[in-house]
Motif scaffolding. Structure first.
Motif, PDB file in Angstrom:
ATOM      1  N   LYS A  81      37.001 -21.009   9.955  1.00  0.00           N
ATOM      2  CA  LYS A  81      37.013 -21.116  11.411  1.00  0.00           C
ATOM      3  C   LYS A  81      38.091 -20.277  12.067  1.00  0.00           C
ATOM      4  N   HIS A  82      39.198 -20.043  11.367  1.00  0.00           N
ATOM      5  CA  HIS A  82      40.324 -19.375  12.009  1.00  0.00           C
ATOM      6  C   HIS A  82      40.778 -18.102  11.294  1.00  0.00           C
ATOM      7  N   LEU A  83      40.995 -18.189   9.980  1.00  0.00           N
ATOM      8  CA  LEU A  83      41.550 -17.024   9.292  1.00  0.00           C
ATOM      9  C   LEU A  83      40.551 -15.878   9.212  1.00  0.00           C
ATOM     10  N   LEU A  84      39.308 -16.169   8.803  1.00  0.00           N
ATOM     11  CA  LEU A  84      38.341 -15.084   8.666  1.00  0.00           C
ATOM     12  C   LEU A  84      38.072 -14.376   9.988  1.00  0.00           C
ATOM     13  N   PRO A  85      37.900 -15.083  11.114  1.00  0.00           N
ATOM     14  CA  PRO A  85      37.723 -14.355  12.373  1.00  0.00           C
ATOM     15  C   PRO A  85      38.922 -13.486  12.751  1.00  0.00           C
ATOM     16  N   LEU A  86      40.126 -13.976  12.467  1.00  0.00           N
ATOM     17  CA  LEU A  86      41.297 -13.164  12.770  1.00  0.00           C
ATOM     18  C   LEU A  86      41.328 -11.895  11.931  1.00  0.00           C
ATOM     19  N   LEU A  87      41.098 -12.041  10.646  1.00  0.00           N
ATOM     20  CA  LEU A  87      41.090 -10.865   9.774  1.00  0.00           C
ATOM     21  C   LEU A  87      39.970  -9.910  10.154  1.00  0.00           C
ATOM     22  N   ARG A  88      38.822 -10.458  10.553  1.00  0.00           N
ATOM     23  CA  ARG A  88      37.714  -9.607  10.976  1.00  0.00           C
ATOM     24  C   ARG A  88      38.118  -8.785  12.205  1.00  0.00           C
ATOM     25  N   ASN A  89      38.799  -9.439  13.144  1.00  0.00           N
ATOM     26  CA  ASN A  89      39.239  -8.719  14.335  1.00  0.00           C
ATOM     27  C   ASN A  89      40.210  -7.603  13.996  1.00  0.00           C
ATOM     28  N   VAL A  90      41.112  -7.872  13.056  1.00  0.00           N
ATOM     29  CA  VAL A  90      42.075  -6.848  12.654  1.00  0.00           C
ATOM     30  C   VAL A  90      41.349  -5.644  12.059  1.00  0.00           C
ATOM     31  N   VAL A  91      40.422  -5.901  11.148  1.00  0.00           N
ATOM     32  CA  VAL A  91      39.708  -4.807  10.483  1.00  0.00           C
ATOM     33  C   VAL A  91      38.919  -3.987  11.502  1.00  0.00           C
ATOM     34  N   LEU A  92      38.178  -4.656  12.366  1.00  0.00           N
ATOM     35  CA  LEU A  92      37.366  -3.932  13.343  1.00  0.00           C
ATOM     36  C   LEU A  92      38.237  -3.155  14.320  1.00  0.00           C
ATOM     37  N   SER A  93      39.348  -3.739  14.716  1.00  0.00           N
ATOM     38  CA  SER A  93      40.245  -3.031  15.628  1.00  0.00           C
ATOM     39  C   SER A  93      40.850  -1.811  14.967  1.00  0.00           C
ATOM     40  N   CYS A  94      41.221  -1.949  13.707  1.00  0.00           N
ATOM     41  CA  CYS A  94      41.785  -0.804  12.983  1.00  0.00           C
ATOM     42  C   CYS A  94      40.736   0.299  12.790  1.00  0.00           C
ATOM     43  N   ILE A  95      39.494  -0.094  12.583  1.00  0.00           N
ATOM     44  CA  ILE A  95      38.433   0.925  12.472  1.00  0.00           C
ATOM     45  C   ILE A  95      38.296   1.674  13.789  1.00  0.00           C
ATOM     46  N   ASP A  96      38.359   0.942  14.896  1.00  0.00           N
ATOM     47  CA  ASP A  96      38.267   1.606  16.198  1.00  0.00           C
ATOM     48  C   ASP A  96      39.447   2.557  16.419  1.00  0.00           C
TER      49      ASP A  96
END
Length: 1605
Positions: free
Chosen positions: A955-970
């Motif tokens: 609920k919390h860790l995976l969404p945060l890590l997903r946001n980090v990865v996607l932001s870094c890709i951008d």
């Protein structure tokens, strides 16, 4: 040669000749205004310190005092037979000294008695180094400390411990009568006596402060009366010891009372009257003889030959001589410099003189050209009025002058031709460049904003350079030589023009223009020191408070240049009358003015002795008896020593009488009389004068008052300004009849000193011994562990803490156990406020150090952090400690510290709660992914995820890590500088590594759902980014293989392989290209270290070998070929490039190529259940994780491995009962990577981005919810409003589950205010009366109300009655019967001293002490305001919402908002109204103080206003408009203010404010439900922020409690 003493230059040559040229002469020490004296501050470089030779480090600065070697001395010393550094034998013949000629023997015997561990050595540099090494290593008095340690341990102790305890006044050891073998802790230590052929030298440490300096430059450093009493107690204890040896000090004054870095008193031995008579000057301190150098062929003899100054400063006489023309301007200014504390040769505090000409032309009195304006400071002339006005108006602290009138930089630049190069490199510039120094006087004058030095008026050698690369300082063209320039320059200083104006310069530099309105008009306001509580040894001393009189006569001089030598002399001074006639009336007026000025400045001639006794009488019949002296090392009988007696004496009993009457009885009891002889009685007189000066901040006696007292017995008028209890003591000490003065012992036993003074002194005295810090801290820890701190009481322990904390801060790894023990004892015994003010800053400094230390690791352990947490609360821990724990995990270079920090963070997560854990722990750790060290961060995140369970991860860790990865890709698609790209790549690697570790805690079905099926498949998306660094690509490939192994073959075939089709197609048709260099450079070298060094890829096509062979081996080649149409091309490529092919047996085969196995990423190759960051601690520190935590952690791991059945069975239904089930987390509310910088603390630089979304709501009250109170842990909420039956009630809520767990129902009216009082759990609620009740049990403790019939006699409510008021109809939640004047309308909590401030319906304010259960003072309002419109509707105090200081702030003002719209600012101590202004046009609903000088107010007039209390409140304000309805409440978070009006909220920032005020618009937003998106229609009544959870709560008029983000 009665007045002869060496000048400082001769003293320097003598020291370097007798001792060594390696002894660096810093500056001389003198009591006179001229550079003559026998003591000097020197710096000695120990081995390995040669590179820091120019440093001003006090630790290597000492004082050398030259003594006369008398031929009559009976001290026989075998100098020839001793080697360098060897202690020499001393044999003392006869019992005492019989004549003045034997004064050398007396001085040496006194030194040996008062500092028995000081050896007599042959004067050499090696001997000096040996003495200093012993002193710096603190080993001189180790035997005393060892004896005390044995005593505490209960073992048989040596003799020194008993002697020492007897010395400091412990009655249990009074049987130890042998004196002279142990140094008293308040006697300044002597390092040694250095014997040379012609002279002897005393070497002693340079104390950083003197009592004179404290009184002149930092009087506020005497923090409280307790500290004053403690200082006096130390002085008296030392004096009692000296008198018991038959010695009188004879020269006690503030300048001779020294303080070390711990503000511990040292009474100077060198300044004792008998030893001062043994100085090379042979001049009594009160001699009025003229001073001159006693050395032959001294070049300074001609320089100072014409000066008429004496060795003893008498300002009254010197002023009269100057005023009448007998004393020159130059001489008088030297006197003022000495009175101001300035020192010859001390570059940081050098003697200052005015510039009187600008050197453009030769000074001619008849012309105005070339003369400097003495009515303005040099700083003002250099900077200009316009710049100074701008500085004054624009500075946060208004000032004109930011530096001293003569800085160290200026002094060293002036004297650059004569100073050693190492001093120039230290003070001016580290790189010596001779051409950068001004080359001539005119350039020098224009270059500096500082004043002049006396050398430019007296010493022509200043112009001659000693350095080959630096030219001589050029004199102006109108002077033929430096000698002629000095003569003309001095003539200008003594000219009539300057004499008629020099008083203006004195006013600016030393006089009344240093303070008050006069300093503003003169543009001479100094920038105050940053912390006035810190002792200082230099600064601006204001000598005069009235304008300095103008000089009435001028000294005319003639000068003659000697043609045969480079020296020159001034001619005889003759007094001439003014050329113009002055009427007799004017002369009389000037005389009267000068006389009054003299009387007003009488304090410049302080008197500390009743009689100036000849030195030969000082020892009278009190000569030293040799049979009482015992040399160190002698056999001394060891008495029986009892630790219990020592602990008993440390116990503080304040129950005894300590008042004024007890002091009167003490004064008149017979035992207080009967001092044995006059010399000790003179010391007691000095003590009385110093005691009075501590309270008066000025001397008690001057020349006039002491004369009047001697003649008529009239006490000085200042005695009336003393507190009564101090006056009793002072009057006893200064009695005319010396035989009636109390002895030092009698004073020590007086009721002036409370038991806490004696207890603190006995505890601290052993810690001031010159012994190893390890021994001292062991002693403190042992005696504290035996219960000493507990019996001393919280107040005494608080007073002792600063002395002990300095030891703790400097402790080594060997003393960690003792330091930690002492810290824990202080944590148990100190009050919460003292812990905040004293202990917490010390702990923070230890944790902030980057170097490894055992103590830091011990503090990071969970047990100490938990103790600190329990004492101070969660909020203080989060603000003060939690960021430091995270910093040690992220940035600490050693593994042990990071492991300890990791364990502490993991252990705190469950108690912090999910929201705080995410915002204050998870997000800071994720933000550190961009740094080089992220391995420990990843490990901590994985362990936290395992501890909090799979639901938290999903609920919390995976969404945060997903946001980090996607932001870094951008970000990777945007052209960014190298540091950004490096941070980006490292963040991706850290995110993937964390995902690898978290997979072990998730069932396969959840992994597929959260990472593959419903969301973007991060691993594949990364692999498809051709522009990413190859290290990131390789990590992503290896991470994908780990994911596949976790979810199994079937799920891999079904969900992973279809998404790899495009990647494999791309690789199959790609051509191998030239290796592409890393795009991120240096910082990614560490990232490569995380990858197998033998297997890192060099080309994107290498992904084939990372993915295809492992997948083939895992799921089978046939399944892989079915999902990969281009399998043939890929396998051909693998065979061609990597020598890999699949054989028919189902195994991969390869030849003798380089790659034998598929390259594997090894960074995350661990199993979370096997990882334990505490393993290092188990080996190194002996501490392990508490069993309760270990069980919880292991259970989470076990539960996560029981498969998907258990997960799916409880996911939907069980989530509603889990703690924090309603919390959605920050992943969906944060935009891009910006959130990574918004971590930790309450204040943020960026404005708060709120969604205006209601996360969860619950019905809290059947009627209006009027008030919210949040506990410090942000997990417990109290809501006040309307309860059942329309009576008032308070509900207690557990925020984690959003359910009401208890309540208080004792109110009859709506509860309009609720406050959580302290960590003890008491709660106060107000409905017109104030009820204080237990927050745990809901039981009423006490209730308060005011009597309505007779308001001047308030009545206290019977606590046994729950319902005190008659029910009345409620109207909008406002009390309908509040306006009879007797009801409390609002309430405010003063955290500083745990008091309540209640506003009333008649505009009055009541203070209530809930700790002592009593109502305090009542501040009544003006009777004309007793109406409906004058009820107090809101209260706040400065610092009330500011929890960022080291200690809880003591409020200096209170603000009260009235229903009429007016606002009052009151002094928090006196209740007087500071300001009263119309703040709003309607009812003021709330006040808050985000800073000490800011006040925020809201009103029903729809505006929010911010007031700067430093400016005119009637004309300025910052007004925020935009709400369409009245503002019912607001809350502050850092710089952000959230206000509520009807059903809307508004957000604004205090950072937008301007000094001039202005109009601002805020944009109200409507709250929406997060799950349904429906608009909130309820009227909002109150709001409160959860700063660490990044949430806010609102209450509504229909009784709902809503959690928003």
């Amino acid at each position: 040669m009665a007045g002869a003493m060496p000048c400082f230059e001769c003293l320097q040559r003598r020291i370097e000749s007798d001792l060594s040229s390696d002894v660096l002469f810093r500056y001389g020490v003198s009591d006179s205004a001229l550079p003559f004296g026998s003591s000097a501050v020197v710096q000695i470089c120990l081995s390995g310190e040669a590179d820091n030779i120019g440093s001003e480090n006090i630790s290597t600065q000492f004082v050398v005092t030259a003594l006369v070697d008398t031929k009559e001395s009976t001290v026989d010393i075998d100098i020839e037979g001793a080697t360098n550094g060897e202690d020499l034998s001393i044999s003392l013949e006869n019992g005492g000294c019989q004549s003045e000629g034997d004064v050398g023997t007396l001085g040496m015997r006194m030194t040996a008695t008062l500092s028995p561990f000081a050896p007599i050595c042959r004067g050499s540099f090696s001997a000096i180094q040996d003495l200093l090494q012993k002193y710096i290593s603190c080993s001189k008095e180790d035997q005393v400390m060892s004896s005390l340690n044995l005593l505490v341990e209960g073992e048989i102790a040596g003799q020194y411990g008993s002697l020492f305890l007897n010395l400091v006044g412990c009655p249990a050891f009074a049987e130890s009568k042998i004196s002279g073998s142990v140094r008293h802790p308040n006697i300044s230590p002597i390092l040694g006596l250095l014997k040379t052929t012609d002279c002897s030298y005393l070497l002693h440490p340079k104390a950083p402060y003197s009592m004179e300096g404290i009184l002149h430059y930092s009087p506020k450093a005497l923090e409280s009366e307790w500290h004053v009493r403690f200082l006096i107690y130390q002085i008296l204890s030392a004096l009692h010891h000296i008198h018991s040896l038959g010695i009188a000090h004879g020269n006690i004054c503030p300048s001779n009372i020294m303080l070390n870095n711990s503000s511990w008193v040292w009474l100077s031995i060198v300044d004792m009257h008998p030893i001062r008579d043994n100085l090379s000057s042979k001049v009594s301190s009160c001699s009025a003889s003229k001073a001159y150098c006693c050395m032959e062929h001294c070049p300074c003899q001609s320089i100072y030959a014409d000066l008429k100054l004496s060795t003893c400063i008498d300002w009254h006489s010197d002023f009269k001589r100057w005023w009448t023309g007998e004393l020159s301007n130059y001489e008088y200014l030297l006197v003022l410099n000495r009175l101001a504390g300035r020192r010859w040769g001390d570059h940081a505090f050098h003697t200052v003189m005015p510039w009187v000409i600008d050197f453009t032309v030769k000074p001619v009195e008849s012309s105005d050209i070339g003369w400097r304006d003495l009515k303005k400071s040099k700083w003002r002339l250099a900077k200009g009025d316009e710049q100074l006005d701008f500085t004054y108006s624009s500075s946060e602290i208004p000032h004109h002058v930011s530096d001293e009138c003569l800085s160290e930089l200026a002094v060293c630049s002036y004297k650059a031709r004569r100073l050693p190069l190492h001093i120039l490199r230290s003070a001016v510039r580290s790189v010596y460049e001779p051409n950068e120094y001004p080359s001539n006087m005119q350039r020098l004058y224009q270059w500096t904003p500082d004043e002049c030095i006396p050398e430019f008026y007296s010493d022509p050698r200043t112009f001659v350079s000693l350095h080959s690369g630096m030219s001589d300082l050029a004199v102006p063209s109108w002077a033929k030589s430096p000698e002629e320039f000095i003569m003309l320059h001095r003539d200008a200083l003594e000219s009539e023009r300057v004499s008629q104006n020099i008083h203006h310069w004195i006013d600016i530099t030393f006089g009344y223009k240093l303070s008050g309105q006069a300093s503003i008009e003169a543009k001479n306001v100094m920038l105050p020191v940053s912390d006035p509580l810190i002792p200082r040894s230099m600064g601006r001393r204001q000598l005069f408070t009235k304008p300095h009189p103008m000089r009435q006569a001028v000294t005319s001089k003639y000068h003659k240049i000697k043609e045969s030598s480079s020296t020159y002399s001034y001619g005889s001074a003759q007094i001439s009358s003014r050329e113009h006639s002055v009427s007799a009336n004017v002369c009389l007026e000037s005389l009267e003015e000068a006389t009054l000025f003299c009387e007003s400045a009488g304090y410049l001639n302080p008197i500390y002795r009743f009689n100036n006794l000849p030195s030969s009488k000082l020892v009278k019949n009190e000569q030293l008896e040799m049979d009482t002296l015992v040399q160190p090392g002698s056999d001394i009988p060891t008495p029986h020593m009892n630790l219990g007696s020592l602990i008993e004496y440390l116990e503080v009993d304040d129950s005894g009488p300590m008042g004024f009457q007890e002091l009167l009885r003490w004064k008149h009891r017979p035992s207080s009389l009967g001092i044995s002889s006059e010399p000790p009685a003179e010391d007691i007189f000095s003590i009385g004068c110093i005691l009075a000066e501590f309270y008066l901040t000025r001397p008690l006696f001057d020349r006039l008052s002491i004369s009047a007292y001697k003649e008529s017995g009239v006490l000085p008028g200042l005695i009336q300004e003393l507190p009564p209890h101090v006056a009793i003591l002072v009057e006893a000490c200064i009695q005319k009849d010396w035989s009636r003065r109390p002895s030092a012992k009698c004073l020590l036993e007086s009721q002036y000193f409370p038991p806490s003074i004696r207890s603190a002194y006995l505890f601290l005295a052993p810690l001031q011994l010159v012994s190893k810090p390890g021994s001292r801290i062991q002693y403190a820890a042992k005696i504290a562990n035996k219960g000493a701190l507990k019996v001393m009481g919280a107040f005494t322990v608080e007073m002792c803490a600063p002395y002990c904390l300095s030891l703790i801060m400097s402790s080594s790894d060997l003393e960690t156990e003792s330091a930690l023990c002492l810290l824990k004892e202080f944590l148990r015994c100190l009050s919460s406020k003292a812990i905040m003010a004293l202990l917490l800053p010390a702990i923070q400094k230890i944790l902030q150090t980057s170097e490894y230390s055992h103590l830091k690791v011990s503090l990071l352990q969970d047990s100490f952090i938990r103790d600190l947490w329990n004492r101070l609360g969660k909020q203080t821990y989060l603000e003060k400690m939690h960021p430091l724990v995270i910093s040690n995990l992220i940035s600490s270079p050693d593994k042990i510290s990071t492991s300890a920090a990791s364990v502490a963070l993991i252990g705190s997560c469950e108690e912090l709660g999910i929201p705080i854990t995410i915002y204050q722990t998870i997000l800071p750790l994720i933000h550190s992914f961009g740094k080089e060290r992220c391995t420990d961060t990843v490990d901590a995140l994985v362990r936290i995820g395992g501890l909090l369970g799979g639901n938290f991860i999903a609920k919390h860790l995976l969404p945060l890590l997903r946001n980090v990865v996607l932001s870094c890709i951008d970000i990777s698609h945007i052209s960014k500088p190298e540091p950004v790209q490096s941070w980006n790549s490292l963040a991706l690697i850290g995110s993937l590594s964390t995902l690898d570790g978290l997979l072990s805690f998730l069932p396969p079905q959840v992994v597929v759902k959260e990472l593959i099926q419903d969301q973007t498949f991060l691993h594949v998306k990364l692999l498809m980014q051709a522009h990413l660094d190859l290290c990131v690509t390789q990590v992503a490939a290896n991470s994908l293989i780990i994911l596949c192994q976790r979810i199994g073959q079937d799920l891999t075939t079904s969900f992973v392989l279809p998404q790899l089709k495009n990647l494999f197609d791309e690789l199959a048709f790609s051509q191998r290209s030239v290796s592409r260099p890393n795009s991120v450079g240096r910082n990614l070298k560490l990232a490569r270290s995380k990858v197998d060094e033998d297997a890192h890829i060099e080309n994107r096509i290498d992904l084939v070998v990372l993915l295809y062979p492992p997948l083939a081996a895992f799921i089978g080649i046939e399944k892989l070929r079915q999902c990969c149409p281009a399998w043939l091309l890929l396998e051909q490529m693998l065979e061609r490039l990597y020598n890999w092919k699949w054989n028919s047996a189902g195994e991969s085969s390869r030849g003798s190529g380089e790659i034998t196995d598929s390259p594997r990423f090894v960074f995350s190759k661990y199993h979370p259940s096997e990882y334990n960051p505490a393993k290092l601690l188990l080996n190194g520190v002996g501490w392990s994780i508490p069993q309760s935590q270990g069980v919880r952690s292991s259970m989470n791991v076990i539960n996560s491995k029981q498969g998907g059945e258990l997960w799916h069975m409880g996911t939907a239904s069980f989530a509603n009962y889990e703690p924090w089930h309603w919390f959605t987390g920050p992943a969906s509310t944060l935009d891009g990577p910006d959130y990574l910088s918004r971590t930790g603390g309450q204040k943020d630089e960026l404005p708060w981005k709120i969604k205006a979304s209601i996360i969860h709501s619950a019905r809290a009250h059947p009627g209006v919810l009027r008030s919210l109170a949040i506990c410090h842990d942000e997990c417990t909420i109290y809501t006040g409003g309307v309860g059942p039956g329309f009576k008032g009630s308070v509900q207690k809520w557990e925020l984690s589950r959003m359910n009401c767990i208890s309540g208080y129902y004792g109110h009859d009216e709506v509860v309009n205010a609720v406050r959580v009082l302290s960590l003890s759990g008491r709660v106060a609620s107000c409905d017109g009366t104030i009820h204080v009740w237990n927050g745990q049990t809901g039981k009423l403790i006490v209730a308060y109300s005011e009597a309505s019939t007779n308001f001047s006699h308030p009545a206290k409510v019977n606590t046994e009655q729950n319902n005190m008021l008659t029910p009345n109809t409620l109207s909008g939640g406002i009390l309908s019967n509040a306006f009879n004047g007797s009801l409390y309308t609002c309430m405010h909590h003063l955290e500083f001293d745990d008091k309540l401030v209640a506003g009333m319906g008649n505009g009055s304010i009541r203070f209530i002490d809930v700790v002592r259960d009593q109502k305090l003072h009542l501040w009544k309002s003006d009777p004309s305001e007793l109406s409906f419109s004058s009820l107090v509707s809101a209260i706040c105090s400065c610092g009330s919402e500011d929890h960022h200081a080291g200690a809880l702030p003591s409020p200096s003002w209170l603000a009260a908002g009235l229903s009429s719209g007016h606002c009052r600012l009151l002094d928090a101590r006196s209740g007087s109204i500071i300001a009263n202004w119309r703040a709003h046009d309607g009812y003021i609903t709330k006040l808050a103080a985000p800073d000490d000088h800011l006040l925020v107010s809201s009103s029903l007039d729809k505006t929010l206003q911010v007031w700067d209390l430093r400016r005119n409140l009637g004309t300025q304000s910052n007004v925020f408009r935009g709400h369409l309805d009245g503002i019912s409440s607001f809350s502050i978070w850092g710089q952000d203010v959230i206000s509520v009006s009807r059903n809307k909220i508004g957000l604004t920032s205090l950072s937008r404010l301007t000094d001039e005020g202005g109009q601002y618009r805020l944009s109200p937003q409507t709250l929406y439900s997060a799950d349904r998106g429906t608009k909130n229609l309820s009227v909002l009544s109150t709001i409160s922020v959860l700063p660490y959870s990044r949430l806010f709560l609102v209450g509504t008029e229909d009784g709902y409690l809503k959690v928003c983000c």
